[in-house]
Design a protein around this motif. Structure first.
Motif, PDB file in Angstrom:
ATOM      1  N   VAL A 159       0.764  -1.355  -0.115  1.00  0.00           N
ATOM      2  CA  VAL A 159       0.227   0.082  -0.121  1.00  0.00           C
ATOM      3  C   VAL A 159       0.972   1.277   0.184  1.00  0.00           C
ATOM      4  O   VAL A 159       0.543   2.148  -0.771  1.00  0.00           O
ATOM      5  CB  VAL A 159      -0.890  -0.076   1.118  1.00  0.00           C
ATOM      6  N   GLY A 160       1.846   1.203   0.744  1.00  0.00           N
ATOM      7  CA  GLY A 160       2.827   2.409   0.787  1.00  0.00           C
ATOM      8  C   GLY A 160       3.490   2.493  -0.620  1.00  0.00           C
ATOM      9  O   GLY A 160       3.701   3.587  -0.887  1.00  0.00           O
ATOM     10  N   PHE A 161       3.802   1.494  -1.139  1.00  0.00           N
ATOM     11  CA  PHE A 161       4.580   1.618  -2.374  1.00  0.00           C
ATOM     12  C   PHE A 161       3.736   2.258  -3.527  1.00  0.00           C
ATOM     13  O   PHE A 161       4.086   3.091  -4.158  1.00  0.00           O
ATOM     14  CB  PHE A 161       5.197   0.269  -2.921  1.00  0.00           C
ATOM     15  N   VAL A 162       2.413   1.771  -3.435  1.00  0.00           N
ATOM     16  CA  VAL A 162       1.410   2.394  -4.258  1.00  0.00           C
ATOM     17  C   VAL A 162       1.440   3.747  -4.207  1.00  0.00           C
ATOM     18  O   VAL A 162       1.121   4.672  -5.070  1.00  0.00           O
ATOM     19  CB  VAL A 162       0.177   1.414  -4.453  1.00  0.00           C
ATOM     20  N   ALA A 163       1.014   4.099  -2.925  1.00  0.00           N
ATOM     21  CA  ALA A 163       0.846   5.590  -2.295  1.00  0.00           C
ATOM     22  C   ALA A 163       2.033   6.260  -2.917  1.00  0.00           C
ATOM     23  O   ALA A 163       1.596   7.517  -3.541  1.00  0.00           O
ATOM     24  CB  ALA A 163       0.413   5.683  -1.023  1.00  0.00           C
ATOM     25  N   GLY A 164       3.061   5.921  -2.751  1.00  0.00           N
ATOM     26  CA  GLY A 164       4.351   6.632  -3.006  1.00  0.00           C
ATOM     27  C   GLY A 164       4.399   6.918  -4.653  1.00  0.00           C
ATOM     28  O   GLY A 164       4.767   8.001  -4.908  1.00  0.00           O
ATOM     29  N   ARG A 165       4.317   5.722  -5.584  1.00  0.00           N
ATOM     30  CA  ARG A 165       4.158   6.021  -6.835  1.00  0.00           C
ATOM     31  C   ARG A 165       3.094   7.005  -7.096  1.00  0.00           C
ATOM     32  O   ARG A 165       3.375   7.879  -8.013  1.00  0.00           O
ATOM     33  CB  ARG A 165       4.076   4.682  -7.646  1.00  0.00           C
ATOM     34  N   PHE A 166       1.886   6.986  -6.631  1.00  0.00           N
ATOM     35  CA  PHE A 166       0.951   7.921  -6.959  1.00  0.00           C
ATOM     36  C   PHE A 166       1.381   9.415  -6.634  1.00  0.00           C
ATOM     37  O   PHE A 166       1.042  10.440  -7.403  1.00  0.00           O
ATOM     38  CB  PHE A 166      -0.248   7.419  -6.177  1.00  0.00           C
ATOM     39  N   LEU A 167       1.780   9.606  -5.451  1.00  0.00           N
ATOM     40  CA  LEU A 167       2.269  10.906  -5.019  1.00  0.00           C
ATOM     41  C   LEU A 167       3.504  11.463  -5.784  1.00  0.00           C
ATOM     42  O   LEU A 167       3.680  12.492  -5.995  1.00  0.00           O
ATOM     43  CB  LEU A 167       2.706  10.920  -3.633  1.00  0.00           C
ATOM     44  N   ASP A 168       4.281  10.561  -6.399  1.00  0.00           N
ATOM     45  CA  ASP A 168       5.344  10.970  -7.094  1.00  0.00           C
ATOM     46  C   ASP A 168       4.731  11.374  -8.673  1.00  0.00           C
ATOM     47  O   ASP A 168       5.666  11.972  -9.385  1.00  0.00           O
ATOM     48  CB  ASP A 168       6.503   9.948  -7.550  1.00  0.00           C
ATOM     49  N   GLY A 169       3.406  10.752  -9.033  1.00  0.00           N
ATOM     50  CA  GLY A 169       2.990  11.194 -10.289  1.00  0.00           C
ATOM     51  C   GLY A 169       3.442  10.146 -11.473  1.00  0.00           C
ATOM     52  O   GLY A 169       2.977  10.325 -12.389  1.00  0.00           O
ATOM     53  N   ASP A 170       3.639   8.946 -10.906  1.00  0.00           N
ATOM     54  CA  ASP A 170       4.144   7.597 -11.875  1.00  0.00           C
ATOM     55  C   ASP A 170       2.871   7.214 -12.113  1.00  0.00           C
ATOM     56  O   ASP A 170       2.953   6.275 -13.048  1.00  0.00           O
ATOM     57  CB  ASP A 170       5.166   6.699 -11.061  1.00  0.00           C
ATOM     58  N   LEU A 171       1.942   6.870 -11.170  1.00  0.00           N
ATOM     59  CA  LEU A 171       0.649   6.478 -11.334  1.00  0.00           C
ATOM     60  C   LEU A 171      -0.623   7.531 -11.443  1.00  0.00           C
ATOM     61  O   LEU A 171      -0.336   8.510 -10.667  1.00  0.00           O
ATOM     62  CB  LEU A 171       0.397   5.467 -10.200  1.00  0.00           C
ATOM     63  N   GLU A 172      -1.551   7.271 -11.846  1.00  0.00           N
ATOM     64  CA  GLU A 172      -2.785   7.867 -11.850  1.00  0.00           C
ATOM     65  C   GLU A 172      -3.834   7.102 -11.577  1.00  0.00           C
ATOM     66  O   GLU A 172      -3.768   5.887 -11.592  1.00  0.00           O
ATOM     67  CB  GLU A 172      -3.176   8.481 -13.483  1.00  0.00           C
ATOM     68  N   LEU A 173      -4.985   7.618 -11.108  1.00  0.00           N
ATOM     69  CA  LEU A 173      -6.116   6.857 -10.346  1.00  0.00           C
ATOM     70  C   LEU A 173      -6.840   6.064 -11.397  1.00  0.00           C
ATOM     71  O   LEU A 173      -7.132   5.084 -11.084  1.00  0.00           O
ATOM     72  CB  LEU A 173      -6.984   7.803  -9.539  1.00  0.00           C
TER      73      LEU A 173
END
Length: 64
Positions: free
Chosen positions: A35-49
């Protein structure tokens, strides 16, 4: 910090959780790490919802 070091730290954390807390603690640490990994990627802009809700065919068309 390189990905190898991050992986080593994550592995050590899982090892300590498994040793001291048992299999349940191991699974909890692994799940929270994911969960932390996905949240970090989301906050870095590497993932979009929207990446989690697209159909498989939509992703193939987007990459071309």
């Amino acid at each position: 910090m390189s990905m190898a070091v991050v992986g080593m730290i994550a592995g050590m954390a899982l090892g300590f959780a498994g040793w001291f807390g048992g299999f349940g603690a191991f699974l909890l640490v692994a799940a929270l790490g994911a969960v932390g990994f996905v949240a970090g990627r989301f906050l870095d802009g590497d993932l979009e919802l929207g990446d989690f809700f697209r159909l498989r065919d939509d992703r193939r068309d987007r990459r071309r």
